[in-house]
Design a protein around this motif. Structure first.
Motif, mmCIF file in Angstrom:
data_model
loop_
_atom_site.group_PDB
_atom_site.id
_atom_site.type_symbol
_atom_site.label_atom_id
_atom_site.label_comp_id
_atom_site.label_asym_id
_atom_site.label_seq_id
_atom_site.Cartn_x
_atom_site.Cartn_y
_atom_site.Cartn_z
ATOM 1 N N MET A 23 6.167 -0.233 0.462
ATOM 2 C CA MET A 23 6.637 -1.507 -0.112
ATOM 3 C C MET A 23 6.158 -1.671 -1.551
ATOM 4 O O MET A 23 6.897 -2.187 -2.386
ATOM 5 C CB MET A 23 6.182 -2.681 0.757
ATOM 6 N N ALA A 24 4.954 -1.217 -1.852
ATOM 7 C CA ALA A 24 4.432 -1.338 -3.225
ATOM 8 C C ALA A 24 5.164 -0.405 -4.180
ATOM 9 O O ALA A 24 5.635 -0.833 -5.245
ATOM 10 C CB ALA A 24 2.935 -1.039 -3.241
ATOM 11 N N VAL A 25 5.294 0.863 -3.810
ATOM 12 C CA VAL A 25 5.904 1.853 -4.706
ATOM 13 C C VAL A 25 7.412 1.645 -4.834
ATOM 14 O O VAL A 25 7.975 1.737 -5.931
ATOM 15 C CB VAL A 25 5.576 3.286 -4.235
ATOM 16 N N PRO A 30 13.827 3.465 -8.901
ATOM 17 C CA PRO A 30 15.200 2.989 -8.708
ATOM 18 C C PRO A 30 15.448 2.278 -7.381
ATOM 19 O O PRO A 30 16.558 1.836 -7.117
ATOM 20 C CB PRO A 30 16.010 4.281 -8.772
ATOM 21 N N TYR A 31 14.423 2.147 -6.535
ATOM 22 C CA TYR A 31 14.667 1.554 -5.214
ATOM 23 C C TYR A 31 14.749 0.033 -5.244
ATOM 24 O O TYR A 31 15.564 -0.551 -4.553
ATOM 25 C CB TYR A 31 13.620 2.049 -4.201
ATOM 26 N N LEU A 32 13.888 -0.609 -6.012
ATOM 27 C CA LEU A 32 13.914 -2.077 -6.142
ATOM 28 C C LEU A 32 13.841 -2.767 -4.782
ATOM 29 O O LEU A 32 14.449 -3.804 -4.548
ATOM 30 C CB LEU A 32 15.165 -2.523 -6.908
ATOM 31 N N TYR A 33 13.063 -2.211 -3.901
ATOM 32 C CA TYR A 33 12.999 -2.604 -2.485
ATOM 33 C C TYR A 33 12.091 -3.814 -2.281
ATOM 34 O O TYR A 33 10.920 -3.788 -2.621
ATOM 35 C CB TYR A 33 12.490 -1.401 -1.700
ATOM 36 N N GLU A 34 12.677 -4.860 -1.721
ATOM 37 C CA GLU A 34 11.921 -6.054 -1.329
ATOM 38 C C GLU A 34 11.642 -5.907 0.161
ATOM 39 O O GLU A 34 12.385 -6.404 1.005
ATOM 40 C CB GLU A 34 12.743 -7.319 -1.612
ATOM 41 N N GLY A 35 10.576 -5.196 0.487
ATOM 42 C CA GLY A 35 10.309 -4.848 1.876
ATOM 43 C C GLY A 35 9.547 -5.899 2.648
ATOM 44 O O GLY A 35 8.907 -6.775 2.079
ATOM 45 N N LYS A 174 17.082 -5.142 0.963
ATOM 46 C CA LYS A 174 17.165 -6.230 -0.007
ATOM 47 C C LYS A 174 16.501 -5.789 -1.305
ATOM 48 O O LYS A 174 15.360 -5.342 -1.312
ATOM 49 C CB LYS A 174 16.474 -7.479 0.540
ATOM 50 N N ASP A 175 17.234 -5.912 -2.408
ATOM 51 C CA ASP A 175 16.677 -5.624 -3.726
ATOM 52 C C ASP A 175 15.805 -6.782 -4.188
ATOM 53 O O ASP A 175 16.016 -7.933 -3.781
ATOM 54 C CB ASP A 175 17.800 -5.429 -4.760
#
Length: 193
Positions: A23-25, A30-35, A174-175
């Protein structure tokens, strides 16, 4: 720093730490992941149930600073295996390299090579013929793309991986700048073992 190879119960015990690191990385380009931990548990379950899954864990003291995972493609998320439908490739003979996540200050020290070499050796030892991974595809003019971003394509090509034209998985998350989840294309890359 030390690198540990985790399988079985040791891998299962490390999954919460791997989830937090992912979730941090993956919040970055390019992932822009809101985990969320819920999403992470759902995704990482494949590594918990597969008896042939592996993780490489990089520790600085007791702090997990990097991780890289892998499992047989047929035992991973269905989205990745579905990308190979209609191709001549047998998913039973392909090992899937999951994420390689490393905190920024530990990059550029050869750990990425260690991640790939260890998973390739492990997959070879299990008798797999091919190994693959996926990378998210973003528009080149995406507003959140950093001006100094360097794609990893040259690194992957140097290791013998090639893009598989038309072999693209769809995965939903979710970005960081969006209000809901959307499907993202994930380009598959592969090489022979």
């Amino acid at each position: 720093m030390r690198v540990e190879t985790l399988t079985g119960a040791a891998l299962s015990e490390a999954l919460d730490d791997i989830a937090r690191l992912r979730m941090a990385v993956f919040r970055d380009w390019p992932y822009l992941y809101e985990g969320t931990m819920e999403n992470e548990h759902r995704y990482l379950q494949a590594y918990q149930v597969s008896e042939r899954a592996i993780a490489l864990a990089v520790y600085d003291g007791d702090w997990l600073v990097g991780a890289s995972t892998g499992a047989p493609l047929s035992e991973h998320a269905e989205d990745f295996g579905e990308a190979f439908e209609g191709t001549p490739f047998d998913v039973e003979k392909i090992f899937y390299c999951g994420e390689s996540v490393l905190l920024p200050r530990y990059r550029g020290q050869g750990i990425g090579h260690q991640f790939f070499e260890a998973r390739e050796d492990y997959a070879r030892g299990l008798g797999f013929e091919k190994i693959c991974f996926s990378s998210v595809v973003r528009p080149p003019d995406h507003p959140l793309k950093p001006s100094d971003y360097r794609a990893l394509d040259p690194f992957w090509k140097k290791r013998g991986y090639d893009r598989l034209p038309g072999v693209v998985a769809q995965f939903t998350w979710k970005d960081v700048d969006q209000v809901s989840e959307t499907a993202k294309p994930l380009q598959m890359w592969m090489r022979d073992l």
